[in-house]
Design an enzyme around this catalytic site. Structure first.
Site, short mmCIF file in Angstrom:
data_model
loop_
_atom_site.label_atom_id
_atom_site.label_comp_id
_atom_site.label_asym_id
_atom_site.label_seq_id
_atom_site.Cartn_x
_atom_site.Cartn_y
_atom_site.Cartn_z
N TRP A 138 0.89 -1.17 0.00
CA TRP A 138 0.00 0.00 0.00
C TRP A 138 0.92 1.22 0.00
CZ3 TRP A 138 -1.70 2.97 4.71
CH2 TRP A 138 -2.75 3.84 4.43
N ASP A 220 -0.13 -4.65 9.90
CA ASP A 220 -1.15 -3.75 9.39
C ASP A 220 -2.37 -4.61 9.10
OD1 ASP A 220 -2.77 -1.98 8.16
OD2 ASP A 220 -1.36 -1.37 6.60
N LYS A 256 -12.90 -0.71 6.32
CA LYS A 256 -13.45 -1.63 5.31
C LYS A 256 -14.45 -2.59 5.95
CE LYS A 256 -9.84 -0.03 3.15
NZ LYS A 256 -9.52 0.55 1.88
C1 LIG Z 1 -3.01 -2.05 3.71
C2 LIG Z 1 -3.75 -0.87 4.23
N1 LIG Z 1 -3.38 -0.33 5.39
C3 LIG Z 1 -4.01 0.73 5.91
C4 LIG Z 1 -5.06 1.32 5.23
C5 LIG Z 1 -5.67 2.55 5.84
O1 LIG Z 1 -6.93 2.43 6.24
P1 LIG Z 1 -7.75 3.69 6.80
O2 LIG Z 1 -8.58 4.16 5.67
O3 LIG Z 1 -8.53 3.12 7.91
O4 LIG Z 1 -6.78 4.71 7.25
C6 LIG Z 1 -5.47 0.81 4.01
C7 LIG Z 1 -6.55 1.44 3.26
O5 LIG Z 1 -6.74 1.30 2.10
C8 LIG Z 1 -4.80 -0.32 3.50
O6 LIG Z 1 -5.15 -0.87 2.33
#
Ligand SMILES: Cc1ncc(COP(=O)(O)O)c(C=O)c1O
Length: 410
Positions: A138, A220, A256
């Site tokens: 990401w 994560d 999500k």
């Molecule tokens: C791998 C990963 N980590 C963290 C996040 C961050 O999520 P948030 O929208 O809750 O900050 C995402 C969001 O797409 C993600 O795909």
């Protein structure tokens, strides 16, 4: 002359730029497979029924107000978040060595964790500790750790493009060679963007090396429940590492799995050696939060904690999560079947082998350009597609577009 005259224009964030381009596109068959958010089979965002129900309860609850929350967050949200990650019977929780920080989404949890590690891990303010992120990952991981001050952010082997699967040998080799005390960011499940996770046996190998080489585990966890439809299954790797005795961090996102994207609900779970180490750690995290957002917002945390703390609502949530996961699995099956029926060159087994929201199609950047320009199907330059953007009504069009891209563009 403006005081801002020397400010360079920063490039746009790719995924938000893609959505903006999509909105401007007038083509009737346009599809957005870029942004990582769930869509129903009518291609609409989904407010989970359990969330709607709890929102009503909150509105009606005369006991609630808008006073500041504690700096570390809503207590009942904090305990419920750790419990959902570590499991009901978690020995570490019973030992009183688990705590954490309510954060602004998974991103906020990563950022607070990164900031803490820079200040207090492997020495004081040691910006030279290597931080390893998967290749690919990401895209925000790099920036979060860089902005927290880390100077040495490195990729670790993860994706084997030729076999369209995990590069286990490369990954294990990187673990063996990383300097001791390096930080490794591990995707707990449903790896973004590849949709490819280690098997349980592979996780055990990863854990063995990380323990032996004193590497720091920073999970994560942005897709718990979303990957398999089962919260416990998706938390297996986390729970295994905790059972192996690691002190670790888990950045949890409820964006999500609760569909609470814009409420910014996240949590940084800290598992420490004992309660004494935990208290000192949390006391420093409190300092970081105080100068970052001072104290967190309540709405999303209330929704999540009311749901997780009530057996009936919890059961309903799990069923809502399964609805989302099952729809994604169905779209995976159908996309693979349609590509195979079209005789699209290449193997498409990876579409169903990968899990979670995303699929790493294997389309190259030129084919992606073609998809956007000629087919109005928007996807990330890496070839990543959000499986939730596929629906019963657009899947034929998408399969045909992929087929055309693969056969017409090399
Ligand atoms: C791998 C990963 N980590 C963290 C996040 C961050 O999520 P948030 O929208 O809750 O900050 C995402 C969001 O797409 C993600 O795909």
């Amino acid at each position: 002359m403006s005081v801002f005259g020397d400010v360079p224009l920063a490039p746009p964030v790719a995924v938000f730029k893609l959505s903006a381009d999509f909105r401007e596109d007038g083509h009737p068959q346009k599809v957005n497979l870029g942004v990582g958010a769930y869509r129903t089979d009518d291609c609409q965002p989904w407010v989970l029924p359990v969330v709607k129900k709890v929102e009503r309860l909150i509105v009606e609850d005369a006991g609630l107000n808008h006073e500041y929350l504690p700096i570390l967050g809503l207590p009942e949200f904090r305990s419920a978040s750790s419990k959902v990650a570590l499991g009901d019977g978690s020995a570490a929780i019973k030992d009183g060595r688990v705590g954490g920080v309510q954060a602004l989404g998974g991103t906020g949890a990563l950022r607070i964790g990164a900031e803490f590690l820079r200040r207090w891990y492997n020495g004081v303010n040691n910006t030279a500790t290597p931080v390893y992120v998967s290749a690919p990952t990401w895209e925000n991981h790099n920036s979060v750790f860089a902005d927290a001050g880390f100077k040495d952010i490195r990729p670790y082997h993860y994706w084997d493009a030729a076999k369209r699967g995990l590069d286990l040998a490369g990954l294990l080799d990187d673990l063996e060679k990383a300097p001791e005390h390096s930080v490794f960011v591990l995707h707990a499940c449903a790896h973004n963007p590849t949709g490819t996770d280690p098997t349980r046996e592979e996780w055990k190998q990863i854990s063995e090396i990380m323990k032996r080489r004193s590497l720091f585990v920073f999970f994560d966890s942005a897709y718990q429940g979303f990957a398999s439809g089962d919260l416990d299954k998706d938390a297996w790797a986390i729970r295994y590492f905790v059972s192996e005795g690691f002190e670790l961090f888990i950045a949890q996102s409820f964006s999500k799995n609760f569909g609470l994207y814009n409420e910014r609900v996240g949590y940084l779970t800290v598992v420490a050696r004992d309660s004494e180490n935990l208290s000192r750690t949390l006391s420093q995290m409190e300092k970081i939060v105080r100068t970052t957002w001072s104290n967190p917002p309540s709405q999303g945390a209330r929704i999540v904690s009311k749901t997780l703390n009530c057996p009936e609502l919890f059961a309903e949530w799990k069923s809502n999560v399964k609805t989302m996961a099952d729809r994604v699995l169905l779209m995976r099956d159908q996309l693979k079947a349609k590509l195979q029926a079209l005789g699209t060159p290449g193997t498409w087994d990876h579409i169903t082998q990968q899990i979670g929201m995303f699929s790493f199609t294997g389309l190259n950047p030129k084919q992606v350009e073609y998809m956007i320009a000629e087919k109005h199907v928007y996807l990330m330059a890496s070839g990543r597609i959000n499986m939730c953007g596929l629906t019963t009504s657009n899947i034929d069009y998408i399969a045909q577009s992929i087929h055309d891209a693969v056969t017409k563009v090399q």
